[in-house]
Design an enzyme around this catalytic site. Structure first.
Site, PDB file in Angstrom:
ATOM      1  N   THR A 191       0.817  -1.216   0.000  1.00 29.28           N
ATOM      2  CA  THR A 191       0.000   0.000   0.000  1.00 29.28           C
ATOM      3  C   THR A 191       0.852   1.268   0.000  1.00 29.28           C
ATOM      4  O   THR A 191       0.326   2.357  -0.160  1.00 29.28           O
ATOM      5  CB  THR A 191      -0.932   0.052   1.231  1.00 29.28           C
ATOM      6  OG1 THR A 191      -0.117  -0.041   2.404  1.00 29.28           O
ATOM      7  CG2 THR A 191      -1.937  -1.083   1.222  1.00 29.28           C
ATOM      8  N   ALA A 224       4.053   4.018  -1.132  1.00 25.21           N
ATOM      9  CA  ALA A 224       4.326   4.732  -2.388  1.00 25.21           C
ATOM     10  C   ALA A 224       5.017   3.795  -3.389  1.00 25.21           C
ATOM     11  O   ALA A 224       4.648   3.734  -4.560  1.00 25.21           O
ATOM     12  CB  ALA A 224       5.194   5.963  -2.116  1.00 25.21           C
ATOM     13  N   VAL A 225       5.999   3.027  -2.913  1.00 29.43           N
ATOM     14  CA  VAL A 225       6.711   2.099  -3.801  1.00 29.43           C
ATOM     15  C   VAL A 225       5.850   0.869  -4.083  1.00 29.43           C
ATOM     16  O   VAL A 225       5.740   0.414  -5.223  1.00 29.43           O
ATOM     17  CB  VAL A 225       8.068   1.682  -3.193  1.00 29.43           C
ATOM     18  CG1 VAL A 225       8.727   0.593  -4.030  1.00 29.43           C
ATOM     19  CG2 VAL A 225       9.001   2.890  -3.071  1.00 29.43           C
ATOM     20  N   SER A 253      -3.034  -3.769   9.078  1.00 28.54           N
ATOM     21  CA  SER A 253      -3.633  -3.618   7.735  1.00 28.54           C
ATOM     22  C   SER A 253      -4.275  -4.895   7.223  1.00 28.54           C
ATOM     23  O   SER A 253      -4.985  -4.870   6.208  1.00 28.54           O
ATOM     24  CB  SER A 253      -2.574  -3.182   6.721  1.00 28.54           C
ATOM     25  OG  SER A 253      -1.983  -1.982   7.121  1.00 28.54           O
ATOM     26  N   ARG A 306      21.683  -4.261   1.786  1.00 28.06           N
ATOM     27  CA  ARG A 306      22.411  -3.847   0.576  1.00 28.06           C
ATOM     28  C   ARG A 306      23.922  -4.028   0.633  1.00 28.06           C
ATOM     29  O   ARG A 306      24.537  -4.404  -0.357  1.00 28.06           O
ATOM     30  CB  ARG A 306      22.107  -2.374   0.265  1.00 28.06           C
ATOM     31  CG  ARG A 306      20.716  -2.155  -0.281  1.00 28.06           C
ATOM     32  CD  ARG A 306      20.517  -0.691  -0.610  1.00 28.06           C
ATOM     33  NE  ARG A 306      19.118  -0.413  -0.850  1.00 28.06           N
ATOM     34  CZ  ARG A 306      18.542   0.762  -0.598  1.00 28.06           C
ATOM     35  NH1 ARG A 306      19.265   1.756  -0.104  1.00 28.06           N
ATOM     36  NH2 ARG A 306      17.272   0.945  -0.849  1.00 28.06           N
ATOM     37  N   CYS A 342      17.398   4.725  -4.517  1.00 30.11           N
ATOM     38  CA  CYS A 342      16.867   5.370  -5.728  1.00 30.11           C
ATOM     39  C   CYS A 342      17.872   6.302  -6.418  1.00 30.11           C
ATOM     40  O   CYS A 342      18.047   6.261  -7.636  1.00 30.11           O
ATOM     41  CB  CYS A 342      15.590   6.138  -5.393  1.00 30.11           C
ATOM     42  SG  CYS A 342      15.617   6.978  -3.803  1.00 30.11           S
ATOM     43  N   GLN A 376      16.258  15.717  -4.447  1.00 29.96           N
ATOM     44  CA  GLN A 376      15.373  14.566  -4.307  1.00 29.96           C
ATOM     45  C   GLN A 376      13.936  14.949  -3.954  1.00 29.96           C
ATOM     46  O   GLN A 376      13.687  15.759  -3.061  1.00 29.96           O
ATOM     47  CB  GLN A 376      15.934  13.611  -3.241  1.00 29.96           C
ATOM     48  CG  GLN A 376      17.270  13.018  -3.660  1.00 29.96           C
ATOM     49  CD  GLN A 376      17.842  11.991  -2.693  1.00 29.96           C
ATOM     50  OE1 GLN A 376      19.041  12.013  -2.437  1.00 29.96           O
ATOM     51  NE2 GLN A 376      17.028  11.092  -2.178  1.00 29.96           N
ATOM     52  N   HIS A 425      13.649  12.345  -8.985  1.00 27.47           N
ATOM     53  CA  HIS A 425      14.910  12.814  -8.425  1.00 27.47           C
ATOM     54  C   HIS A 425      15.800  13.370  -9.554  1.00 27.47           C
ATOM     55  O   HIS A 425      15.881  12.786 -10.632  1.00 27.47           O
ATOM     56  CB  HIS A 425      15.686  11.659  -7.771  1.00 27.47           C
ATOM     57  CG  HIS A 425      15.133  11.196  -6.453  1.00 27.47           C
ATOM     58  ND1 HIS A 425      14.049  11.773  -5.831  1.00 27.47           N
ATOM     59  CD2 HIS A 425      15.543  10.182  -5.634  1.00 27.47           C
ATOM     60  CE1 HIS A 425      13.817  11.140  -4.686  1.00 27.47           C
ATOM     61  NE2 HIS A 425      14.705  10.174  -4.541  1.00 27.47           N
ATOM     62  N   ASN A 485      11.896   8.376  -9.387  1.00 23.90           N
ATOM     63  CA  ASN A 485      12.501   7.645  -8.266  1.00 23.90           C
ATOM     64  C   ASN A 485      11.651   6.481  -7.787  1.00 23.90           C
ATOM     65  O   ASN A 485      12.171   5.519  -7.221  1.00 23.90           O
ATOM     66  CB  ASN A 485      12.792   8.595  -7.093  1.00 23.90           C
ATOM     67  CG  ASN A 485      11.586   9.418  -6.694  1.00 23.90           C
ATOM     68  OD1 ASN A 485      11.118  10.257  -7.477  1.00 23.90           O
ATOM     69  ND2 ASN A 485      11.063   9.196  -5.505  1.00 23.90           N
TER      70      ASN A 485
END
Ligand code: L14
Length: 345
Positions: free
Chosen positions: A13, A15-16, A42, A101, A130, A157, A250, A323
């Site tokens: 849900t 943004a990404v 949720s 990462r 991003c 950004q 961005h 982005n």
């Protein structure tokens, strides 16, 4: 016929996550079954995918039973806890958070740059930051032809990188300004920090928290991730990351130094044919990349290419991308597509 996969999205849900749903559908990803996982809070709510309504399920370790690919974008602590559980149950995890990462066993992948690294995966693949993704897409083809010794980047950004609450905050503050009211700030620069500053009519030279060396975590992510993705531990990289009152997209001012002598035409020729890049550089017609016009677009746009006036091996570039797409959701799905093609899924 291509294999059909069971896909899970954790954080669908956000943004990404919203862009992940859109991109999976739009790109016709071969889905046999899809599930949407979130916290207990949720779970039970409805969520849309490809015109159908699904129920969000609670993200428990058992929920990953039978999942082939799990896309994570629900924050580092969720990934830390649940990504290993998903892997234990046979899923491949593509994680959009910064948590794994820099782990030496985790490939950090931008398919245009280091697709080969996917072969070494042990269950988790990390999707880079991003700002890093769009920069390395532009730099890799230049590096291949001319070598690369130094990168100095300043970012501009958009608020969407910080999520839906930050987008709302920019909208609310802009409206408050127009009504002449005092603006309130609760989200940016960093939700969990003590102080918050307005983003409307302002610039925030802080993205993520500060580290001990005075650089922010976002700046350190760009520095360390660029070296890892490009496989250049000794590349000189410096970054200054700034939040600007742009909703999405961005932008980056990037200064590079190359090894071989070259001119602007050489860089033009390289970028014209580079995968994932659109050259947008025609100053006589005022053509250059801008974030407003990259919204919803897949490629990384590059323009304003200039040779440095004091250093023949120095070049200046202006790099812009969506982005939430190439910087996040699209790159994650391109990773899954590359793995499918290379029989890694
Ligand atoms: O490392 O613009 O994925 O606040 C997530 C937040 C990238 C920056 C990451 C932002 C970050 C983003």
């Amino acid at each position: 016929m291509t294999k059909q996969l069971t896909v899970a999205i954790v954080g669908a849900t956000g943004a990404v996550g919203t862009k992940m749903r859109e991109q999976l559908y739009k790109r016709n990803f071969p889905i046999k079954n899809i599930k949407f996982l979130a916290s207990a809070k949720s779970a039970g709510k409805d969520i849309e995918f490809g015109g159908n309504t699904y129920k969000i399920e609670e993200a428990t370790p058992e929920a990953f039973e039978g999942v082939d690919v799990a896309l994570f974008s629900a924050g580092g602590s969720v990934s830390e806890k649940l990504a290993p559980e998903a892997v234990k149950r046979g899923a491949v995890v593509i994680d959009n958070t910064s948590h794994f990462r820099m782990h030496p066993e985790v490939p950090l992948v931008v398919p245009e740059v280091n697709r080969e690294a996917l072969k070494e995966h042990k269950g988790i693949i990390a999707n880079p930051n991003c700002s890093t993704i769009q920069m390395v897409v532009a730099l890799q083809p230049i590096r291949e032809k001319l070598g690369l010794t130094k990168v100095v980047v300043s970012t501009y950004q958009a608020v969407s990188g910080s999520g839906i609450a930050a987008i709302e905050e920019l909208r609310t503050q802009s409206a408050e300004w127009d009504k002449g009211k005092d603006v309130e700030a609760n989200v940016l620069p960093v939700k969990s920090e003590q102080k918050h500053y307005p983003i409307a009519r302002n610039l925030l030279p802080q993205i993520d928290v500060f580290t001990e060396n005075g650089f922010t975590k976002e700046e350190m992510k760009m520095i360390n991730e660029t070296k890892k993705i490009m496989g250049m531990p000794n590349l000189s990289v410096a970054a200054t990351c700034v939040r600007v009152p742009v909703v999405n997209g961005h932008s980056e001012s990037v200064y590079i130094e190359v090894e071989k002598e070259a001119n602007v035409e050489d860089i033009f020729a390289i970028l014209k044919d580079a995968p994932g890049v659109v050259l947008q550089d025609d100053i006589n017609n005022q053509v250059y990349p801008m974030p407003l016009f990259t919204e919803g677009e897949d490629p990384v746009f590059v323009g304003r290419i200039r040779q440095d006036l004091d250093n023949k091996k120095g070049f200046h570039l202006w790099v812009v991308a969506d982005n939430l797409l190439k910087g996040a959701a699209l790159n994650s799905i391109q990773i899954a597509e590359a793995m499918l093609e290379d029989n890694l899924l």
